[in-house]
Design a protein around this motif. Structure first.
Motif, PDB file in Angstrom:
ATOM      1  N   LYS A  43       0.884  -1.133   0.219  1.00 26.03           N
ATOM      2  CA  LYS A  43      -0.353   0.210  -0.215  1.00 26.03           C
ATOM      3  C   LYS A  43       0.913   1.214  -0.097  1.00 26.03           C
ATOM      4  O   LYS A  43       0.342   2.183  -0.095  1.00 26.03           O
ATOM      5  N   ASP A  44       2.160   0.901   0.100  1.00 20.96           N
ATOM      6  CA  ASP A  44       2.667   2.522   0.484  1.00 20.96           C
ATOM      7  C   ASP A  44       3.913   2.830  -0.729  1.00 20.96           C
ATOM      8  O   ASP A  44       4.116   3.630  -1.339  1.00 20.96           O
ATOM      9  N   LEU A  45       3.331   1.524  -1.518  1.00 26.11           N
ATOM     10  CA  LEU A  45       3.853   2.042  -2.766  1.00 26.11           C
ATOM     11  C   LEU A  45       2.821   2.204  -3.945  1.00 26.11           C
ATOM     12  O   LEU A  45       3.864   2.490  -4.200  1.00 26.11           O
ATOM     13  N   PHE A  46       2.007   0.970  -3.872  1.00 22.46           N
ATOM     14  CA  PHE A  46       1.145   1.191  -5.311  1.00 22.46           C
ATOM     15  C   PHE A  46       0.110   1.771  -4.188  1.00 22.46           C
ATOM     16  O   PHE A  46      -0.507   1.777  -3.571  1.00 22.46           O
ATOM     17  N   LYS A  47      -1.174   2.929  -5.624  1.00 27.74           N
ATOM     18  CA  LYS A  47      -2.279   3.275  -5.216  1.00 27.74           C
ATOM     19  C   LYS A  47      -3.366   3.017  -6.182  1.00 27.74           C
ATOM     20  O   LYS A  47      -2.910   2.893  -7.262  1.00 27.74           O
ATOM     21  N   VAL A  48      -4.167   1.708  -5.817  1.00 28.84           N
ATOM     22  CA  VAL A  48      -4.820   1.827  -7.163  1.00 28.84           C
ATOM     23  C   VAL A  48      -6.040   2.359  -7.269  1.00 28.84           C
ATOM     24  O   VAL A  48      -6.837   3.489  -7.058  1.00 28.84           O
ATOM     25  N   ASN A  49      -5.726   2.822  -8.699  1.00 28.87           N
ATOM     26  CA  ASN A  49      -7.066   3.553  -9.264  1.00 28.87           C
ATOM     27  C   ASN A  49      -7.940   2.886 -10.632  1.00 28.87           C
ATOM     28  O   ASN A  49      -6.767   3.017 -11.484  1.00 28.87           O
ATOM     29  N   SER A  50      -8.486   2.398 -10.813  1.00 28.19           N
ATOM     30  CA  SER A  50      -9.830   1.376 -11.432  1.00 28.19           C
ATOM     31  C   SER A  50     -10.372   1.790 -12.010  1.00 28.19           C
ATOM     32  O   SER A  50     -11.726   2.276 -11.766  1.00 28.19           O
ATOM     33  N   LEU A  51     -10.383   1.868 -13.055  1.00 30.99           N
ATOM     34  CA  LEU A  51     -11.582   2.199 -13.896  1.00 30.99           C
ATOM     35  C   LEU A  51     -12.656   1.015 -14.547  1.00 30.99           C
ATOM     36  O   LEU A  51     -13.780   1.794 -14.975  1.00 30.99           O
ATOM     37  N   PHE A  52     -12.077  -0.298 -14.347  1.00 28.55           N
ATOM     38  CA  PHE A  52     -13.381  -1.183 -14.494  1.00 28.55           C
ATOM     39  C   PHE A  52     -12.806  -2.031 -12.885  1.00 28.55           C
ATOM     40  O   PHE A  52     -11.497  -2.822 -13.241  1.00 28.55           O
ATOM     41  N   ILE A  53     -13.904  -2.350 -12.274  1.00 33.22           N
ATOM     42  CA  ILE A  53     -13.143  -3.011 -10.824  1.00 33.22           C
ATOM     43  C   ILE A  53     -13.324  -4.828 -11.145  1.00 33.22           C
ATOM     44  O   ILE A  53     -14.182  -5.102 -11.942  1.00 33.22           O
ATOM     45  N   GLY A  54     -12.430  -6.090 -11.323  1.00 38.29           N
ATOM     46  CA  GLY A  54     -12.494  -6.984 -11.312  1.00 38.29           C
ATOM     47  C   GLY A  54     -10.746  -7.305 -10.740  1.00 38.29           C
ATOM     48  O   GLY A  54     -10.136  -6.951 -10.842  1.00 38.29           O
ATOM     49  N   GLY A  55     -10.502  -8.789 -11.364  1.00 41.36           N
ATOM     50  CA  GLY A  55      -9.542  -9.549 -11.057  1.00 41.36           C
ATOM     51  C   GLY A  55      -9.483  -9.245  -9.028  1.00 41.36           C
ATOM     52  O   GLY A  55      -9.724  -8.594  -8.090  1.00 41.36           O
ATOM     53  N   LYS A  56      -8.450 -10.146  -8.844  1.00 38.83           N
ATOM     54  CA  LYS A  56      -7.901 -10.240  -7.411  1.00 38.83           C
ATOM     55  C   LYS A  56      -7.916  -9.297  -6.847  1.00 38.83           C
ATOM     56  O   LYS A  56      -7.321  -8.853  -7.481  1.00 38.83           O
ATOM     57  N   ASN A  57      -7.965  -9.251  -5.553  1.00 36.52           N
ATOM     58  CA  ASN A  57      -7.337  -8.053  -4.592  1.00 36.52           C
ATOM     59  C   ASN A  57      -7.617  -6.923  -5.057  1.00 36.52           C
ATOM     60  O   ASN A  57      -7.553  -5.513  -4.257  1.00 36.52           O
ATOM     61  N   ILE A  58      -8.332  -6.506  -6.153  1.00 42.03           N
ATOM     62  CA  ILE A  58      -8.869  -5.440  -7.041  1.00 42.03           C
ATOM     63  C   ILE A  58      -9.774  -4.655  -5.559  1.00 42.03           C
ATOM     64  O   ILE A  58      -9.929  -3.679  -5.412  1.00 42.03           O
ATOM     65  N   ARG A  59     -11.087  -5.365  -5.662  1.00 39.01           N
ATOM     66  CA  ARG A  59     -12.611  -4.953  -5.241  1.00 39.01           C
ATOM     67  C   ARG A  59     -11.927  -4.424  -3.666  1.00 39.01           C
ATOM     68  O   ARG A  59     -12.436  -3.701  -2.829  1.00 39.01           O
ATOM     69  N   GLU A  60     -11.178  -5.487  -2.963  1.00 37.12           N
ATOM     70  CA  GLU A  60     -11.015  -5.530  -1.518  1.00 37.12           C
ATOM     71  C   GLU A  60     -10.587  -4.288  -1.691  1.00 37.12           C
ATOM     72  O   GLU A  60     -10.628  -3.964  -0.655  1.00 37.12           O
ATOM     73  N   ALA A  61      -8.407  -3.620  -2.392  1.00 35.65           N
ATOM     74  CA  ALA A  61      -8.005  -3.028  -2.271  1.00 35.65           C
ATOM     75  C   ALA A  61      -9.190  -1.705  -1.984  1.00 35.65           C
ATOM     76  O   ALA A  61      -9.385  -0.796  -0.627  1.00 35.65           O
TER      77      ALA A  61
END
Length: 622
Positions: free
Chosen positions: A68-86
């Protein structure tokens, strides 16, 4: 130096990235996992890197809490493992957007990209790599990013179209072999198959299709085997298209845009699909801004878009990216294709979904949208909504008519509640007392197709939402027809009368109709019914056919269907009264086995068809 001349197993990330940068990560089945792993392994001194992407089929390690300190997720379409949880936990964001608009976000500095991390095939003799199975928004990211960093994967198919990137566009790369993720066709269940059958009935020969992945799309494709000359202009394809292309069902001959080619932006499926698209000259991959452009989609005549939803309210609003306040997927290409199909000559925009949640406890046809839910497709866009209980035609319908159409395809156990709920907010006349009922005796899907004089017609049950269509049918009759049907020159079909005639308890009485579909909906061409007479365990039959369609077999077909249903329901007989001067109708009844009976009215002929033998009560065979 080309990628063929130099082997690389690591990138000098400090030359291309610094803290706070924004990077794009390749899409769908083309996530450059080895590249991501290499970045994480060499990320010393980097933090707060924003990752932008759509659906990513991988472990999505960048979305794990440990990074979480290295990456911040910005999803334009939610899907795939760990994305929805983040996103649910606040470590990531969801940015809603139309897929066709994403390139503008990159190019016009709404989401400027410092680097694009992509996966490509090895370069050919001319130095061109292929984006392979995922061109979509990857193509736009390659053009917009300051730096392009690639994972060269020898297992990436080389796809045709606008899928190529020259090595001089790539600033750094690694060579890493990686199996593409495989998604296999799901097992079918009965209700999904029924949805697939209903949707297939809306697809005419020569149509061009947009279709996704999952149970419903696969079911639709399964029931297209007898269609002819279909085309593909779709955001994606899956394994279901392979057999249809090999059989020539999908041949793209009648497309009016990209004629002769199946046009897509990406594909997801099994290795069989990836092998199928590899070098296939009949399938071309183009960027999303091209394929998803509603204007370009509409260049295909008879364009049919098929999309799903989480819920649809009784006004026709479609929720498909969230479950209440929980963001689940994204807008994606749904609106692009719904709008494109709506603008297409002869086009149809279809939303298909099961009538309930998996456990059957919650209706997905709802009186009002769940709190927190977001409308992706507006009530003004959708032409048809399909569940396992039928097809609701919404285009040109009033709010009240839409509600009745959608209640008809809701699960039967929710229909009465939906009718009561709709009265709380929208006007429904007091004479509209009952919710729609079904005719299961028509078969697993309660519709049948018939062809008369080379024109297709649909046989189905008459429904409450047909009130206006029945009025229009009545006013299309000439004076002679009205006298033959009603025995006097009736001049008015009031709204209340029409409503009463279409509000049928189909479990006791029976009312069927033939309809003719066009891009704007359907019109009634014939109506047949029987009224149940409890004291005789019999049904009194009557029907009327549009004047221009008489003599083509519609009356005999309708009568045959009613006889078959009456037998299933174990009626003892069917009876009818026909004007003596209506010779053609008398012939229809007598050919079906009806026998003339004594009549007190000289102007009328009474007829009866006995359905059970007197000795045993068994249904006779006719």
């Amino acid at each position: 130096m080309t990628a063929q001349d130099e082997q690389r197993d690591s990138v000098k990330w400090g030359d291309y990235l610094k803290s706070g940068n924004r990077i794009f990560i390749g899409s769908n089945a083309a996530v450059p996992n080895a590249l991501i792993d290499d970045l994480i392994a060499n990320s010393k001194g980097l933090h707060d890197i924003e990752t932008v992407h759509i659906l990513t089929l991988s472990e999505n390690v960048w979305a794990k809490s440990e990074h979480k300190d290295l990456f911040k997720v910005n999803s334009l379409f939610i899907g795939g493992k760990n994305i929805r949880e983040a996103i649910a936990e606040g470590r990531g964001d969801y940015t809603p957007c139309f897929i066709s608009d994403v390139p503008r976000l990159f190019n016009e500095n709404s989401l400027p990209l410092d680097a694009a991390l992509i996966m490509v095939s090895p370069p050919d003799e001319y130095g061109y790599c292929s984006l392979g199975v995922s061109v979509d928004i990857v193509s736009a990211a390659v053009k917009a990013a300051k730096y392009v960093i690639a994972q060269i994967n020898p297992k990436m198919p080389r796809t045709n179209g606008h899928s190529f990137v020259h090595v001089n566009q790539i600033h750094s790369w690694i060579n890493a072999e990686q199996d593409l993720p495989q998604i296999f066709a799901p097992e079918m269940d009965r209700r999904t198959e029924q949805i697939g059958q209903y949707v297939s009935m809306l697809i005419d020969n020569g149509a061009t299709l947009q279709i996704g992945i999952g149970k419903i799309p696969e079911a639709v494709l399964t029931y297209l085997g007898n269609h002819k000359d279909l085309g593909i202009h779709s955001e994606m394809i899956s394994d279901g298209v392979i057999d249809l292309m090999l059989k020539g069902v999908i041949n793209n001959r009648r497309k009016t845009y990209h004629k002769g080619k199946a046009v897509v932006t990406f594909c997801i499926g099994s290795q069989k699909l990836y092998d199928f698209v590899d070098g296939n000259p009949h399938i071309e991959f183009y960027p999303s801004e091209h394929v998803n452009s509603p204007v370009k989609i509409a260049k295909n005549d008879n364009m049919v878009s098929i999309n799903s939803a989480i819920e649809v309210d009784l006004t026709g609003q479609v929720v498909s990216d969230s479950i209440g306040y929980q963001f689940y997927s994204g807008i994606g290409g749904q609106v692009d294709f719904v709008r494109g199909a709506s603008l297409s000559k002869g086009g149809k925009a279809i939303i298909a979904l099961p009538s309930t949640t998996k456990d059957g406890t919650t209706s997905r046809i709802v009186a009002h949208i769940t709190e927190g839910g977001g409308v992706v497709t507006s009530r003004g866009h959708v032409a048809f909504v399909v569940t396992e209980f039928g097809i609701a035609s919404l285009q040109g319908k009033s709010i009240r008519e839409r509600a009745l159409e959608l209640i008809r395809i809701a699960h039967p156990k929710f229909r009465d509640k939906l009718l009561n709920d709709v009265r709380k907010h929208y006007w429904v006349p007091e004479y509209q007392e009952s919710s729609p009922s079904s005719v299961p005796e028509l078969g697993t899907i309660e519709m049948k197709r018939f062809n008369f004089a080379d024109i297709n017609y649909t046989l189905r049950a008459l429904a409450p939402a047909d009130e206006r269509k029945l009025q229009e049918f009545f006013y299309s009759h000439n004076k002679e027809t009205l006298i033959m049907r009603y025995n006097h020159h009736i001049t008015q079909m009031t709204r209340e009368k029409s409503c009463n005639l279409v509000s049928v308890n189909q479990h006791t009485d029976l009312a069927l109709c033939f309809t003719k579909k066009n891009s704007l909906g359907e019109s009634i061409q014939a109506v047949a019914r029987y009224y149940y007479i409890e004291s005789m365990n019999s049904g009194e039959v009557a029907f009327v056919i549009k004047e221009s369609l008489r003599g083509r077999g519609m009356a005999s077909t309708l009568l045959g269907e009613m006889i078959a249903i009456a037998k299933i329901r174990k009626l003892d007989s069917l009876v009818a009264c026909v004007r003596r001067d209506n010779g053609s109708m008398l012939k229809v009844f007598e050919r079906a086995g009806f026998v003339r009976q004594p009549s007190e009215d000289f102007d009328e002929v009474s007829l009866e068809l006995t359905l059970t033998t007197p000795e045993t009560g068994d249904t006779e065979k006719h």
